[in-house]
Design a protein around this motif. Structure first.
Motif, PDB file in Angstrom:
ATOM      1  N   ASP A  43      11.741 -20.210   4.516  1.00 25.11           N
ATOM      2  CA  ASP A  43      10.815 -20.777   3.539  1.00 25.11           C
ATOM      3  C   ASP A  43       9.760 -19.783   3.065  1.00 25.11           C
ATOM      4  O   ASP A  43       9.120 -19.988   2.033  1.00 25.11           O
ATOM      5  N   LYS A  44       9.582 -18.677   3.818  1.00 22.64           N
ATOM      6  CA  LYS A  44       8.616 -17.660   3.424  1.00 22.64           C
ATOM      7  C   LYS A  44       9.283 -16.394   2.910  1.00 22.64           C
ATOM      8  O   LYS A  44       8.665 -15.619   2.172  1.00 22.64           O
ATOM      9  N   PHE A  45      10.547 -16.182   3.297  1.00 22.93           N
ATOM     10  CA  PHE A  45      11.211 -14.919   2.973  1.00 22.93           C
ATOM     11  C   PHE A  45      11.947 -14.973   1.645  1.00 22.93           C
ATOM     12  O   PHE A  45      11.983 -13.995   0.906  1.00 22.93           O
ATOM     13  N   LEU A  46      12.560 -16.087   1.340  1.00 28.41           N
ATOM     14  CA  LEU A  46      13.360 -16.196   0.117  1.00 28.41           C
ATOM     15  C   LEU A  46      12.472 -16.558  -1.063  1.00 28.41           C
ATOM     16  O   LEU A  46      12.470 -17.678  -1.566  1.00 28.41           O
ATOM     17  N   THR A  47      11.707 -15.584  -1.519  1.00 33.25           N
ATOM     18  CA  THR A  47      10.776 -15.796  -2.623  1.00 33.25           C
ATOM     19  C   THR A  47      10.840 -14.610  -3.583  1.00 33.25           C
ATOM     20  O   THR A  47      11.344 -13.530  -3.252  1.00 33.25           O
ATOM     21  N   PHE A  48      10.291 -14.807  -4.772  1.00 36.21           N
ATOM     22  CA  PHE A  48      10.216 -13.730  -5.761  1.00 36.21           C
ATOM     23  C   PHE A  48       9.346 -12.591  -5.238  1.00 36.21           C
ATOM     24  O   PHE A  48       9.609 -11.417  -5.501  1.00 36.21           O
ATOM     25  N   GLN A  49       8.307 -12.945  -4.485  1.00 34.73           N
ATOM     26  CA  GLN A  49       7.420 -11.910  -3.949  1.00 34.73           C
ATOM     27  C   GLN A  49       8.170 -10.968  -3.010  1.00 34.73           C
ATOM     28  O   GLN A  49       7.923  -9.762  -3.001  1.00 34.73           O
ATOM     29  N   THR A  50       9.098 -11.514  -2.234  1.00 34.06           N
ATOM     30  CA  THR A  50       9.869 -10.669  -1.317  1.00 34.06           C
ATOM     31  C   THR A  50      10.712  -9.665  -2.089  1.00 34.06           C
ATOM     32  O   THR A  50      10.765  -8.470  -1.738  1.00 34.06           O
ATOM     33  N   VAL A  51      11.390 -10.130  -3.140  1.00 30.82           N
ATOM     34  CA  VAL A  51      12.194  -9.221  -3.968  1.00 30.82           C
ATOM     35  C   VAL A  51      11.303  -8.148  -4.580  1.00 30.82           C
ATOM     36  O   VAL A  51      11.663  -6.957  -4.618  1.00 30.82           O
ATOM     37  N   GLY A  98       7.843   2.994   9.745  1.00 29.01           N
ATOM     38  CA  GLY A  98       7.932   1.599  10.128  1.00 29.01           C
ATOM     39  C   GLY A  98       6.751   1.089  10.931  1.00 29.01           C
ATOM     40  O   GLY A  98       6.156   0.054  10.579  1.00 29.01           O
ATOM     41  N   PRO A  99       6.363   1.755  12.045  1.00 29.92           N
ATOM     42  CA  PRO A  99       5.231   1.261  12.833  1.00 29.92           C
ATOM     43  C   PRO A  99       3.938   1.166  12.030  1.00 29.92           C
ATOM     44  O   PRO A  99       3.173   0.212  12.181  1.00 29.92           O
ATOM     45  N   THR A 100       3.692   2.157  11.150  1.00 27.71           N
ATOM     46  CA  THR A 100       2.484   2.115  10.331  1.00 27.71           C
ATOM     47  C   THR A 100       2.522   0.943   9.364  1.00 27.71           C
ATOM     48  O   THR A 100       1.524   0.232   9.175  1.00 27.71           O
ATOM     49  N   ALA A 101       3.688   0.720   8.748  1.00 28.13           N
ATOM     50  CA  ALA A 101       3.837  -0.407   7.824  1.00 28.13           C
ATOM     51  C   ALA A 101       3.605  -1.734   8.547  1.00 28.13           C
ATOM     52  O   ALA A 101       2.957  -2.651   8.012  1.00 28.13           O
ATOM     53  N   ILE A 102       4.116  -1.850   9.770  1.00 21.68           N
ATOM     54  CA  ILE A 102       3.934  -3.076  10.551  1.00 21.68           C
ATOM     55  C   ILE A 102       2.462  -3.291  10.881  1.00 21.68           C
ATOM     56  O   ILE A 102       1.929  -4.402  10.754  1.00 21.68           O
ATOM     57  N   LEU A 103       1.780  -2.218  11.292  1.00 28.30           N
ATOM     58  CA  LEU A 103       0.366  -2.344  11.647  1.00 28.30           C
ATOM     59  C   LEU A 103      -0.465  -2.808  10.457  1.00 28.30           C
ATOM     60  O   LEU A 103      -1.264  -3.748  10.566  1.00 28.30           O
ATOM     61  N   VAL A 104      -0.264  -2.166   9.307  1.00 31.38           N
ATOM     62  CA  VAL A 104      -1.050  -2.516   8.127  1.00 31.38           C
ATOM     63  C   VAL A 104      -0.732  -3.936   7.673  1.00 31.38           C
ATOM     64  O   VAL A 104      -1.630  -4.713   7.345  1.00 31.38           O
ATOM     65  N   ALA A 105       0.556  -4.294   7.659  1.00 30.97           N
ATOM     66  CA  ALA A 105       0.936  -5.647   7.238  1.00 30.97           C
ATOM     67  C   ALA A 105       0.384  -6.705   8.187  1.00 30.97           C
ATOM     68  O   ALA A 105      -0.034  -7.780   7.757  1.00 30.97           O
ATOM     69  N   SER A 106       0.361  -6.398   9.492  1.00 31.92           N
ATOM     70  CA  SER A 106      -0.164  -7.371  10.454  1.00 31.92           C
ATOM     71  C   SER A 106      -1.661  -7.596  10.268  1.00 31.92           C
ATOM     72  O   SER A 106      -2.182  -8.661  10.597  1.00 31.92           O
ATOM     73  N   ARG A 107      -2.347  -6.592   9.730  1.00 32.10           N
ATOM     74  CA  ARG A 107      -3.788  -6.711   9.501  1.00 32.10           C
ATOM     75  C   ARG A 107      -4.126  -7.286   8.120  1.00 32.10           C
ATOM     76  O   ARG A 107      -5.106  -8.018   7.960  1.00 32.10           O
ATOM     77  N   LEU A 108      -3.315  -6.925   7.114  1.00 28.97           N
ATOM     78  CA  LEU A 108      -3.675  -7.251   5.734  1.00 28.97           C
ATOM     79  C   LEU A 108      -2.771  -8.273   5.063  1.00 28.97           C
ATOM     80  O   LEU A 108      -3.188  -8.912   4.088  1.00 28.97           O
ATOM     81  N   ALA A 109      -1.531  -8.423   5.534  1.00 28.96           N
ATOM     82  CA  ALA A 109      -0.574  -9.283   4.811  1.00 28.96           C
ATOM     83  C   ALA A 109       0.427  -9.895   5.780  1.00 28.96           C
ATOM     84  O   ALA A 109       1.622  -9.630   5.705  1.00 28.96           O
ATOM     85  N   LYS A 110      -0.063 -10.749   6.673  1.00 28.38           N
ATOM     86  CA  LYS A 110       0.790 -11.291   7.727  1.00 28.38           C
ATOM     87  C   LYS A 110       1.991 -12.053   7.180  1.00 28.38           C
ATOM     88  O   LYS A 110       3.096 -11.959   7.729  1.00 28.38           O
ATOM     89  N   ASP A 111       1.808 -12.794   6.104  1.00 29.81           N
ATOM     90  CA  ASP A 111       2.896 -13.590   5.556  1.00 29.81           C
ATOM     91  C   ASP A 111       4.000 -12.721   4.960  1.00 29.81           C
ATOM     92  O   ASP A 111       5.138 -13.171   4.808  1.00 29.81           O
ATOM     93  N   TYR A 112       3.662 -11.487   4.612  1.00 25.27           N
ATOM     94  CA  TYR A 112       4.643 -10.592   3.991  1.00 25.27           C
ATOM     95  C   TYR A 112       5.182  -9.551   4.968  1.00 25.27           C
ATOM     96  O   TYR A 112       5.923  -8.658   4.569  1.00 25.27           O
ATOM     97  N   LEU A 113       4.787  -9.651   6.228  1.00 30.55           N
ATOM     98  CA  LEU A 113       5.182  -8.639   7.215  1.00 30.55           C
ATOM     99  C   LEU A 113       6.692  -8.446   7.303  1.00 30.55           C
ATOM    100  O   LEU A 113       7.160  -7.299   7.330  1.00 30.55           O
TER     101      LEU A 113
END
Length: 383
Positions: free
Chosen positions: A283-291, A155-170
């Motif tokens: 508005d950012k979470f309920l998307t096809f990308q999230t699924v 989890g912490p590693t996933a959060i770190l990478v997402a915060s750097r590379l994909a903030k909207d998908y964190l």
């Protein structure tokens, strides 16, 4: 002007969150998701220390008109959850969590059997497989890299990478990572049984050699020096992981080790969970990308487990039956849960079998491996 109770009540209701919810049902859906996650964390005890604050963060952030996520503008004070989120934004919380993990972890089994590093490396298969699949689905390379890290079950590693590379998908990445970590006892055993024979699962491994205190002290210093010089972007995770372990092993920092393992970890877990949940706005979470992220994350985790077990099968053959391939599943970095699953599955096949300490070697190697993979992804795709 005469006071009217009904007029006042109407004004209160029209300006309430209930009225705002009625304008967009997606917020109500997110509240229901928060309730489900709270149920899983409390009633089913799925990773409750993180799932409960994450779920409550989702609940708070999707309640309209609260201002909890307001950014500081025109001299106004920021919202509470916005302030908490800065610890994720600047990689503070994941690094502190790794400090605690290092203080809680015994690297002795890895030092005693260095070949465990290979099992930890093999269990990173899911990271790069999911990365390629995400690219094929049209995700940008940086986002695909963040999705792939879910396969590390960290989890912490996933959060770190997402915060750097994909903030909207964190939020989606973090929730997927922690959900699959919590479901390890359900997800891994079928794969472990599918990829091993009954004879392999019954193998009893020889006792590990004793590891000296000097080895345990030198190990975190050497690993931090080598890995950070090789991939500098691993410094926040590898640096804190090895510092925590040095606190544990050096013998002169007992108070610091105890604080990192207990008080500090518990304190940071609360804002970390709330910060992850607060970004799961409707508005950012309920998307096809999230699924897609949820599905890709599960596939990454399955492939990581399979990669570790398959290399365990190969080591079983090369060592003429001295390695039980079940320990390969512990190569994902969920410490110590994945190692316990190896122990549980092995003991069901052979009640006299004790694989826990043997599985801790690949488990610790998986932590290091996922941190190195994270640093590599940040270096290559961080821009």
């Amino acid at each position: 002007m005469q006071f009217s109770f009904f007029t006042a009540l109407q004004e209160i209701l029209s300006g309430s969150g209930f009225a705002a919810l009625a304008r967009d049902p997606r917020q109500l859906i997110m509240l229901l998701i928060a309730f489900v996650l709270l149920y899983l964390g409390i009633a089913k005890k799925f990773e409750p220390l993180l799932l409960v604050p994450i779920a409550f963060g989702i609940l708070l952030s999707n309640m309209p008109l609260t201002g909890l996520l307001n950014e500081p503008m025109n001299g106004a004070s920021p919202g509470m959850l916005w302030v908490f989120y800065q610890g994720v934004e600047h990689a503070i919380y994941p690094s502190i969590i790794f400090l605690g993990i290092g203080a809680m972890t015994d690297f002795g089994p890895l030092i005693a059997r260095p070949s465990s590093l290979l099992l930890g490396a093999a269990a990173q298969l899911g990271i790069f497989s999911a990365f390629l699949l995400a690219l094929a689905l049209g995700f940008p390379s940086a986002v695909a890299a963040a999705i792939g890290i879910i396969g590390g079950a960290d989890g912490p590693t996933a959060i770190l990478v997402a915060s750097r590379l994909a903030k909207d998908y964190l939020p989606a990445i973090a929730i997927a990572a922690y959900s699959y970590m919590a479901l390890i006892p359900m997800i891994q055993p079928p794969i472990m049984r599918l990829l091993t024979t009954e004879k392999e699962r019954q193998i009893k491994m020889e006792q590990l050699r004793p590891v000296s205190k000097a080895e345990k002290i030198v190990f975190p210093i050497a690993v931090a020096t080598f890995v950070i010089l090789l991939i500098p972007d691993t410094a926040p995770l590898i640096g804190m992981l090895m510092l925590g372990n040095l606190f544990r092993e050096c013998g002169v920092c007992e108070r610091l080790s105890d604080t990192a393992q207990n008080a500090l970890m518990n304190i940071v877990t609360i804002p970390l969970g709330l910060s992850v949940g607060c970004k799961a706005v409707y508005d950012k979470f309920l998307t096809f990308q999230t699924v897609s992220i949820i599905v890709l994350g599960l596939l990454a985790f399955l492939l990581s487990t399979a990669g570790g077990v398959l290399l365990g099968d190969l080591m079983y053959i090369l060592t003429k039956g001295k390695v039980n391939p079940l320990i390969g599943s512990a190569g994902v970095s969920a410490v110590p849960m994945a190692a316990r699953v190896s122990q549980t599955v092995g003991q069901k096949e052979n009640p006299s079998n004790f694989l826990l300490m043997h599985a801790m070697g690949p488990n610790v190697a998986g932590v290091i491996g996922s941190a190195v993979a994270a640093g590599f992804m940040i270096k290559v795709f961080g821009g």
